[in-house]
Design a protein around this motif. Structure first.
Motif, PDB file in Angstrom:
ATOM      1  N   GLU A 121       0.853  -1.187   0.000  1.00 38.94           N
ATOM      2  CA  GLU A 121       0.000   0.000   0.000  1.00 38.94           C
ATOM      3  C   GLU A 121       0.891   1.239   0.000  1.00 38.94           C
ATOM      4  OE1 GLU A 121      -3.220   0.376  -0.134  1.00 38.94           O
ATOM      5  OE2 GLU A 121      -4.039  -1.608   0.324  1.00 38.94           O
ATOM      6  N   GLU A 125      -1.884   6.698   1.519  1.00 41.80           N
ATOM      7  CA  GLU A 125      -3.204   6.078   1.489  1.00 41.80           C
ATOM      8  C   GLU A 125      -3.417   5.172   2.698  1.00 41.80           C
ATOM      9  OE1 GLU A 125      -5.361   7.128  -0.594  1.00 41.80           O
ATOM     10  OE2 GLU A 125      -3.949   8.267  -1.832  1.00 41.80           O
ATOM     11  N   LEU A 126      -2.376   4.462   3.095  1.00 41.71           N
ATOM     12  CA  LEU A 126      -2.484   3.580   4.265  1.00 41.71           C
ATOM     13  C   LEU A 126      -2.701   4.380   5.540  1.00 41.71           C
ATOM     14  CD1 LEU A 126      -2.343   0.688   5.381  1.00 41.71           C
ATOM     15  CD2 LEU A 126       0.143   0.962   5.534  1.00 41.71           C
ATOM     16  N   SER A 127      -2.096   5.554   5.623  1.00 42.44           N
ATOM     17  CA  SER A 127      -2.285   6.389   6.815  1.00 42.44           C
ATOM     18  C   SER A 127      -3.734   6.847   6.956  1.00 42.44           C
ATOM     19  CB  SER A 127      -1.354   7.605   6.768  1.00 42.44           C
ATOM     20  OG  SER A 127      -1.787   8.559   5.811  1.00 42.44           O
ATOM     21  N   LEU A 128      -4.439   6.960   5.818  1.00 44.40           N
ATOM     22  CA  LEU A 128      -5.843   7.386   5.837  1.00 44.40           C
ATOM     23  C   LEU A 128      -6.800   6.224   6.041  1.00 44.40           C
ATOM     24  CD1 LEU A 128      -5.764   9.892   2.831  1.00 44.40           C
ATOM     25  CD2 LEU A 128      -5.374  10.370   5.256  1.00 44.40           C
ATOM     26  N   ASP A 129      -6.354   5.016   5.721  1.00 43.66           N
ATOM     27  CA  ASP A 129      -7.209   3.826   5.837  1.00 43.66           C
ATOM     28  C   ASP A 129      -6.380   2.698   6.445  1.00 43.66           C
ATOM     29  OD1 ASP A 129      -9.312   2.068   5.622  1.00 43.66           O
ATOM     30  OD2 ASP A 129      -9.018   1.682   3.482  1.00 43.66           O
ATOM     31  N   PRO A 130      -6.010   2.826   7.717  1.00 43.76           N
ATOM     32  CA  PRO A 130      -5.092   1.860   8.336  1.00 43.76           C
ATOM     33  C   PRO A 130      -5.746   0.511   8.573  1.00 43.76           C
ATOM     34  CG  PRO A 130      -5.903   3.391   9.988  1.00 43.76           C
ATOM     35  CD  PRO A 130      -6.417   3.892   8.652  1.00 43.76           C
ATOM     36  N   VAL A 131      -4.900  -0.512   8.665  1.00 44.22           N
ATOM     37  CA  VAL A 131      -5.382  -1.841   9.041  1.00 44.22           C
ATOM     38  C   VAL A 131      -5.344  -1.974  10.557  1.00 44.22           C
ATOM     39  CG1 VAL A 131      -4.754  -2.957   6.879  1.00 44.22           C
ATOM     40  CG2 VAL A 131      -3.070  -2.813   8.717  1.00 44.22           C
ATOM     41  N   CYS A 155      -1.591   2.665  11.860  1.00 44.82           N
ATOM     42  CA  CYS A 155      -1.816   1.218  11.949  1.00 44.82           C
ATOM     43  C   CYS A 155      -1.525   0.698  13.352  1.00 44.82           C
ATOM     44  CB  CYS A 155      -0.964   0.498  10.909  1.00 44.82           C
ATOM     45  SG  CYS A 155      -1.486   0.798   9.211  1.00 44.82           S
TER      46      CYS A 155
END
Length: 405
Positions: A121, A125-131, A155
């Motif tokens: 990722e 983008e990952l910072s806005l939609d973390p797992v 995350c």
């Protein structure tokens, strides 16, 4: 002799077999590289240093109780539990993250461990939609990239385990990670060469621990050295590309991270407008935008599904030839006779197959130096200095500062 004279003119003493300087202590972000009046640039020397780096780093990371082994254990545990494994980064580190996914997927599949949750990722983008579960592995050469650190923070706060592959365990990013794997030797230029190869070597070591199939450091080092030696072929390609209007890079399979990295390197180091296309994607609507002023590099070294990839690559090269595109290739040596020379009129750099290495590892390590050499020689041909990535120009420095506000 000429190289020695130029080194003397630049007041440079460089031993490619010696370890590169480590990160500053206490940690700080690097300042602009010293500016040189001509080659050898810092980038030139970093390419020359790669075989030695590979030998040192793979030897160190083979330790059964070291950071690579611990991170391999975390990867295996997450995969066996069906949890997500996300690899993330920005720029060159994002391309190394893409490479890492290919290496880890191959290692896990060798043990019939499911890999559905393994993916890359982009860090912002990952910072806005973390797992909220599983394992997140960040890649950041210096450990100070804000978007990557934001992704690790988000995350971790959401509930995932975090890890970082970086040069220093004293960096801001390292403070955000439960597991830190350090590569220890710092890239001396800003057109990152070591910053691309070192994390790929780290993933190679992690994959070897996952699959319990050790990688011989000398094997990897010699593969990389064979690419470093192809300076004349890179110069020939650069001469044909110097006045091109744009560059397209085409790749498939495990060659895709290298293709994306070549585009970034060329734009950073030589300022030639460039774009990446997947092999099949290029043939679906992009042909009308190319002509005799266009340059093209095909990266075709992955031995997995080689027959199918080669057949489609030949179709693509034939189409490019009709339009008189200046095509070149980073090509598996085994394909040298299968790909007609007239389809790569700008030249080719050949990559050994290295059958003792896993397929994605062989492709990624084998193509690293060739793509970097093309960039460095293209910078020479176009009269640019790749080291500062144009931030020696006040306008471009101001643009970078504005973007970092």
């Amino acid at each position: 002799m000429a190289a020695r004279i130029l080194r003397a003119m630049n007041d440079v003493a460089f031993d490619p077999d010696a370890a590169l300087p480590g990160p500053p202590d206490p940690w700080q972000s690097t300042s602009m590289p010293s500016l040189r009046s001509g080659p050898p640039y810092h980038m030139t020397e970093m390419i020359e240093a790669e075989p030695g780096l590979a030998r040192r780093l793979l030897t160190a990371l083979a330790a059964p109780d070291g950071a690579a082994a611990r991170l391999a254990g975390a990867v295996s545990a997450a995969a066996e539990d069906g949890q997500p494994i996300i690899v993330t980064g920005c720029g060159t580190s994002e391309h190394a993250a893409l490479a890492g996914v290919d290496v880890l997927r191959d290692a896990l599949r060798s043990l019939d461990i499911p890999t559905a949750g393994l993916r890359s990722e982009q860090a912002f983008e990952l910072s806005l939609d973390p797992v909220a579960s599983g394992l997140v592995i960040g890649v950041s050469h210096e450990g100070g990239t804000p978007a990557t650190n934001a992704a690790l923070t988000a995350c971790r706060e959401a509930g995932a385990r975090t890890a970082l592959i970086t040069v220093s365990d004293r960096s801001p990013g390292a403070a955000l990670a439960e597991l830190v794997l350090t590569t220890d030797e710092l890239d001396q230029g800003w057109c990152h060469v070591i910053g691309y190869l070192a994390p790929i070597l780290a993933f190679t070591a992690i994959g070897a621990h996952v699959s319990d199939a050790p990688v011989r450091p000398d094997t990897a080092s010699m593969l990389i050295a064979s690419g470093v030696a192809q300076t004349l072929a890179a110069e020939a390609i650069a001469a044909r590309f110097a006045d091109a209007t744009r560059l397209l890079v085409i790749a498939s399979g495990s060659d895709r991270p290298a293709g994306r990295e070549l585009v970034l390197k060329v734009e950073e180091g030589s300022w030639l407008r460039s774009a990446y296309r997947d092999l099949e994607t290029f043939l679906h609507g992009h042909l009308p935008a190319v002509d005799a002023g266009s340059a093209l590099v095909l990266v075709l070294t992955d031995r997995d599904h080689r027959r199918e990839r080669t057949k489609r690559a030949l179709d693509m090269l034939r189409a490019a030839a009709v339009l008189e595109v200046r095509a070149a290739a980073i090509l598996a040596q085994a394909l040298d006779d299968e790909v007609p020379e007239e389809l790569t009129p700008a030249g080719r750099l050949l990559v050994r197959d290295a059958p003792d290495l896993p397929a994605p590892v062989a492709a990624l390590l084998g193509s690293a130096a060739p793509l970097q050499l093309i960039t460095e020689r293209l910078a020479r041909a176009r009269g640019t200095n790749p080291d500062p990535i144009r931030r020696d120009d006040p306008r471009y420095r101001a643009a970078a500062e504005a973007a970092e506000h």
